[in-house]
Design an enzyme around this catalytic site. Sequence first.
Site, mmCIF file in Angstrom:
data_model
loop_
_atom_site.group_PDB
_atom_site.id
_atom_site.type_symbol
_atom_site.label_atom_id
_atom_site.label_comp_id
_atom_site.label_asym_id
_atom_site.label_seq_id
_atom_site.Cartn_x
_atom_site.Cartn_y
_atom_site.Cartn_z
ATOM 1 N N ASP A 27 45.144 44.815 47.993
ATOM 2 C CA ASP A 27 43.702 44.488 47.965
ATOM 3 C C ASP A 27 43.309 43.603 49.140
ATOM 4 O O ASP A 27 42.320 43.872 49.836
ATOM 5 C CB ASP A 27 43.331 43.777 46.654
ATOM 6 C CG ASP A 27 43.419 44.677 45.447
ATOM 7 O OD1 ASP A 27 43.955 45.785 45.572
ATOM 8 O OD2 ASP A 27 42.944 44.274 44.366
ATOM 9 N N SER A 82 38.251 39.866 43.831
ATOM 10 C CA SER A 82 39.019 38.622 44.039
ATOM 11 C C SER A 82 39.600 38.600 45.449
ATOM 12 O O SER A 82 39.646 37.551 46.093
ATOM 13 C CB SER A 82 40.140 38.486 43.002
ATOM 14 O OG SER A 82 41.085 39.525 43.129
HETATM 15 N N1 ATP Z 1 31.334 36.535 43.633
HETATM 16 C C1 ATP Z 1 32.386 35.780 43.347
HETATM 17 N N2 ATP Z 1 32.291 34.436 43.383
HETATM 18 C C2 ATP Z 1 33.353 33.698 43.064
HETATM 19 N N3 ATP Z 1 34.546 34.157 42.662
HETATM 20 C C3 ATP Z 1 34.687 35.460 42.592
HETATM 21 C C4 ATP Z 1 33.634 36.345 42.929
HETATM 22 N N4 ATP Z 1 34.065 37.593 42.761
HETATM 23 C C5 ATP Z 1 35.340 37.490 42.315
HETATM 24 N N5 ATP Z 1 35.725 36.221 42.219
HETATM 25 C C6 ATP Z 1 37.030 35.725 41.766
HETATM 26 O O1 ATP Z 1 37.829 36.855 41.423
HETATM 27 C C7 ATP Z 1 38.108 36.879 40.012
HETATM 28 C C8 ATP Z 1 38.105 38.333 39.496
HETATM 29 O O2 ATP Z 1 39.258 38.937 40.024
HETATM 30 P P1 ATP Z 1 40.062 40.122 39.312
HETATM 31 O O3 ATP Z 1 41.248 40.350 40.157
HETATM 32 O O4 ATP Z 1 40.229 39.833 37.870
HETATM 33 O O5 ATP Z 1 39.059 41.348 39.407
HETATM 34 P P2 ATP Z 1 38.757 42.272 40.652
HETATM 35 O O6 ATP Z 1 39.385 41.689 41.870
HETATM 36 O O7 ATP Z 1 37.287 42.501 40.677
HETATM 37 O O8 ATP Z 1 39.481 43.638 40.250
HETATM 38 P P3 ATP Z 1 40.927 44.230 40.725
HETATM 39 O O9 ATP Z 1 41.807 43.077 41.120
HETATM 40 O O10 ATP Z 1 41.433 44.947 39.514
HETATM 41 O O11 ATP Z 1 40.592 45.137 41.855
HETATM 42 C C9 ATP Z 1 37.023 35.998 39.419
HETATM 43 O O12 ATP Z 1 37.446 35.459 38.171
HETATM 44 C C10 ATP Z 1 36.867 34.921 40.485
HETATM 45 O O13 ATP Z 1 37.929 33.996 40.426
HETATM 46 MG MG MG Z 2 41.514 41.281 42.009
#
Ligand code: ATP
Ligand code: MG
Length: 405
Positions: free
Chosen positions: A191, A141
């Site tokens: 992050d 994200s």
């Molecule tokens: N490839 C992508 N395309 C569009 N949106 C994305 C993409 N990757 C992540 N996102 C956005 O980020 C969200 C996921 O974020 P989340 O914070 O839940 O997980 P993370 O960032 O992978 O893990 P963490 O925050 O625990 O490190 C998705 O629901 C979307 O809104």
């Molecule tokens: Mg995240």
Amino acid sequence: MVTVHSGEAPFVVSAPGKVIMFGEHAVVYGKTAIAGSVDMRAYGLAAPRSDQQVRLVLPDIGVDVQLDATQLPRLAAGDLAHPGDVEALVGQRIGVPDGPGRTAVLAFAYLYGRLCAGSGAPGLSLCVRSLLPVGAGLGSSAAYSVVLAAALLQLGGQLQALGATAADRRLINEWAFQGEQVAHGTPSGIDNSVATYGGFLEYTRGRDPLPLPSTHALRVLITNTNVPKSTKALVAGVRALRDAHPAVVDHILDAIHGISATASALFQSPADGGALERQMSDIVRLNHALLSALGVSHPALERVRDITAARHMPSKLTGAGGGGCALTLVPAGAPAAAVAAELAAEGFCCYETVVGGPGVAITRTVNAVPVAAWIAATAAQAADIVAGFAALSAADIARLAPARG
Ligand SMILES: Nc1ncnc2c1ncn2[C@@H]1O[C@H](COP(=O)(O)OP(=O)(O)OP(=O)(O)O)[C@@H](O)[C@H]1O
Ligand SMILES: [Mg+2]
Ligand SMILES: C[C@@](O)(CCO)CC(=O)[O-]
């Protein structure tokens, strides 16, 4: 044949994911954490357009929305004061569809509303693709948010040198943090800082992130246990334990702070690779044991730890724990491929990566060829530049990453 919109030339923005090396959970209580960028990135193709249309294409999560730039409301600083504000201000007004992409569209609409909307607002097509697993704890994200912020700041002419100066990075990071706030409410900011600055960062809440001038790139294995976790619930669990046993838990948090301080010194030391690896191994083991004492490990994470420990590779959980990902140090000459195969046989997903690569980058060329021409040549069948970008293979997308410094 790929057509290019008139006006400014298309450009590509990319930003890395993150891995927390040391200090998760303790960072919530003002202790220091150390995080680094991973060499998996999110990539955004921004194609400015002259027709005041704004199109956002997110192929990884099935989003393709087109909005009239004049419909998107101009937003002010106070509009993100309460969770749900953006939802009310933007979501209802432009009719963002429900579904997994809703947060991603809202984060875009918020940043566009703050940075671009208004009379004469620039149109653009923005397509974001990511090589990071979504929701696995690797900061997908934040990488997405940094790509949005950098693309919109560049489009609005607010960056001095394609995101490369200290002032550019500070600006991108500030706006990316707001994008993360739309999605998460109260992120710590670690992050988006890593996705912006790259490398290794020392991070303490309420202070500017401190880039560690490390010369040591670390080889690691990241293992996704595929066990879903709730960061919110895990953070709440640690808080309950601390409320019940403050005298004990505060010592654990202080010990974790000591680990981060040791790591910070190590990253900046001229220690040779072997000495660095030995000391890092010790603190990885210690940090995991302390996190386990806080109750945030999981049998799947312990299994990863056992498998890698048998091959003399220390592991710790990374991020919130309770599932999610583990981080394994890969000393020089260690049989990483054999361990990865063993972990995969148990149903885990492994990524071998080098921590400490470049942060946000904006480029108009690929190997000296203009972005549009490169995409046209690489995705020759695509109808337009966005379709061309969406059609690129993961290997081609990865070619858009900046070189390691
Ligand atoms: N490839 C992508 N395309 C569009 N949106 C994305 C993409 N990757 C992540 N996102 C956005 O980020 C969200 C996921 O974020 P989340 O914070 O839940 O997980 P993370 O960032 O992978 O893990 P963490 O925050 O625990 O490190 C998705 O629901 C979307 O809104
Ligand atoms: Mg995240
Ligand atoms: C558990 C935690 O320390 C890291 C989650 O990736 C929570 C946070 O810093 O907001």
